[in-house]
Write an enzyme that holds these catalytic residues in place. Structure first.
Site, PDB file in Angstrom:
ATOM      1  CE  LYS A  16     -13.267  48.920  36.661  1.00  0.00           C
ATOM      2  NZ  LYS A  16     -12.737  49.264  35.428  1.00  0.00           N
ATOM      3  NE  ARG A 136      -6.067  48.932  27.950  1.00  0.00           N
ATOM      4  CZ  ARG A 136      -6.770  48.603  28.719  1.00  0.00           C
ATOM      5  NH1 ARG A 136      -6.548  48.560  30.193  1.00  0.00           N
ATOM      6  NH2 ARG A 136      -8.177  47.910  28.773  1.00  0.00           N
TER       7      ARG A 136
HETATM    8  P1  AMP Z   1     -10.153  46.202  31.712  1.00  0.00           P
HETATM    9  O1  AMP Z   1      -8.535  46.359  31.701  1.00  0.00           O
HETATM   10  O2  AMP Z   1     -10.701  45.783  32.987  1.00  0.00           O
HETATM   11  O3  AMP Z   1     -10.858  47.460  30.978  1.00  0.00           O
HETATM   12  O4  AMP Z   1     -10.628  44.979  30.875  1.00  0.00           O
HETATM   13  C1  AMP Z   1     -10.160  45.209  29.293  1.00  0.00           C
HETATM   14  C2  AMP Z   1     -11.153  44.045  28.457  1.00  0.00           C
HETATM   15  O5  AMP Z   1     -11.024  42.828  28.942  1.00  0.00           O
HETATM   16  C3  AMP Z   1     -12.654  44.369  28.545  1.00  0.00           C
HETATM   17  O6  AMP Z   1     -12.980  45.440  27.475  1.00  0.00           O
HETATM   18  C4  AMP Z   1     -13.236  43.230  28.058  1.00  0.00           C
HETATM   19  O7  AMP Z   1     -13.097  42.670  26.697  1.00  0.00           O
HETATM   20  C5  AMP Z   1     -12.390  42.118  29.142  1.00  0.00           C
HETATM   21  N1  AMP Z   1     -12.613  41.861  30.174  1.00  0.00           N
HETATM   22  C6  AMP Z   1     -12.214  42.250  31.324  1.00  0.00           C
HETATM   23  N2  AMP Z   1     -12.763  41.786  32.512  1.00  0.00           N
HETATM   24  C7  AMP Z   1     -13.897  41.175  32.140  1.00  0.00           C
HETATM   25  C8  AMP Z   1     -15.226  40.598  32.707  1.00  0.00           C
HETATM   26  N3  AMP Z   1     -15.315  40.643  33.960  1.00  0.00           N
HETATM   27  N4  AMP Z   1     -15.874  39.997  31.784  1.00  0.00           N
HETATM   28  C9  AMP Z   1     -15.684  39.946  30.494  1.00  0.00           C
HETATM   29  N5  AMP Z   1     -14.686  40.649  29.852  1.00  0.00           N
HETATM   30  C10 AMP Z   1     -14.038  41.218  30.771  1.00  0.00           C
END
Ligand code: AMP
Length: 196
Positions: A16, A136
């Site tokens: 996404k 990451r």
């Molecule tokens: P992503 O890059 O979107 O997969 O986000 C990486 C990490 O950031 C997630 O596993 C959460 O720990 C945190 N995170 C990102 N977006 C959110 C959100 N909307 N609410 C809570 N935690 C978030």
């Protein structure tokens, strides 16, 4: 004239972020990725970053009120006046409720919620590959498993909310990037033209 919100919704590793980045350039509205914003805070060692770091590394969610405040500030930037693509937000029902309020306050409406659907086995494989390339901290096997679990338990229910309001479009994300992108473009053109 009101602004449009396009929400990308899907499990971690569904692609996404890649698709949101492409669409952002085409629509000329910013991609707002809460994951990227949080990683920036971590890299800068801000107060929020210090709180978020261990939570993110475990694959859990950062508390709603912290993420929502960060998102509210980002959406207040001038580049988001006409709209934004949300990537990784909302991730809980409480965040979806907050987003409704924030959008109403900033004269925006949800044009479409793109649910990028990919089977778990494909996701795990993709994320382990990404771990090798990007390194990451939350792409370890344990964190990946936890992020998928959190997605199923806390984030998947958000889709039902958008389905009920008729804005959800499910896209098969287990296809080549170009094919998925073309599908997304078509759906967005149809949906956003209908409400413009
Ligand atoms: P992503 O890059 O979107 O997969 O986000 C990486 C990490 O950031 C997630 O596993 C959460 O720990 C945190 N995170 C990102 N977006 C959110 C959100 N909307 N609410 C809570 N935690 C978030």
């Amino acid at each position: 004239m009101t602004g449009v919100a396009v929400i990308f919704f899907g499990p971690p590793g569904s692609g996404k972020g890649t698709q949101a980045s492409r669409l952002s350039k085409e629509m000329n509205i910013p991609q707002i990725s809460t994951g990227d914003l949080l990683r920036y805070h971590v890299s800068q060692g801000t107060e929020l970053g210090k709180v978020a770091k261990p939570i993110m590394e475990s694959g859990a969610l950062v508390p709603d009120e912290l993420v929502t405040q960060m998102l509210r500030e980002r959406l207040a930037q001038p580049d988001a006046v006409l709209g934004a693509l949300f990537d990784g937000y909302p991730r809980t029902v409480a965040q979806a409720e907050s987003l409704d309020k924030i959008l109403a306050e900033t004269d925006k409406h949800v044009g479409v919620v793109l649910h990028v659907d990919v089977p778990d086995a494909v996701i795990t494989e993709r994320m382990l590959k990404r771990a090798q390339i990007e390194g990451r901290a939350d792409d370890t096997p344990d964190a990946i498993a936890n992020r998928l679990k959190v997605y199923r338990e806390k984030t998947a229910p958000v889709a039902r909310r958008y389905e009920a309001s008729g804005v959800l479009a499910t896209i098969d994300g287990d296809r080549p990037i170009e094919v998925v992108a073309a599908d997304i473009k078509k759906v967005v053109e149809e949906r956003t033209a209908a409400v413009a």
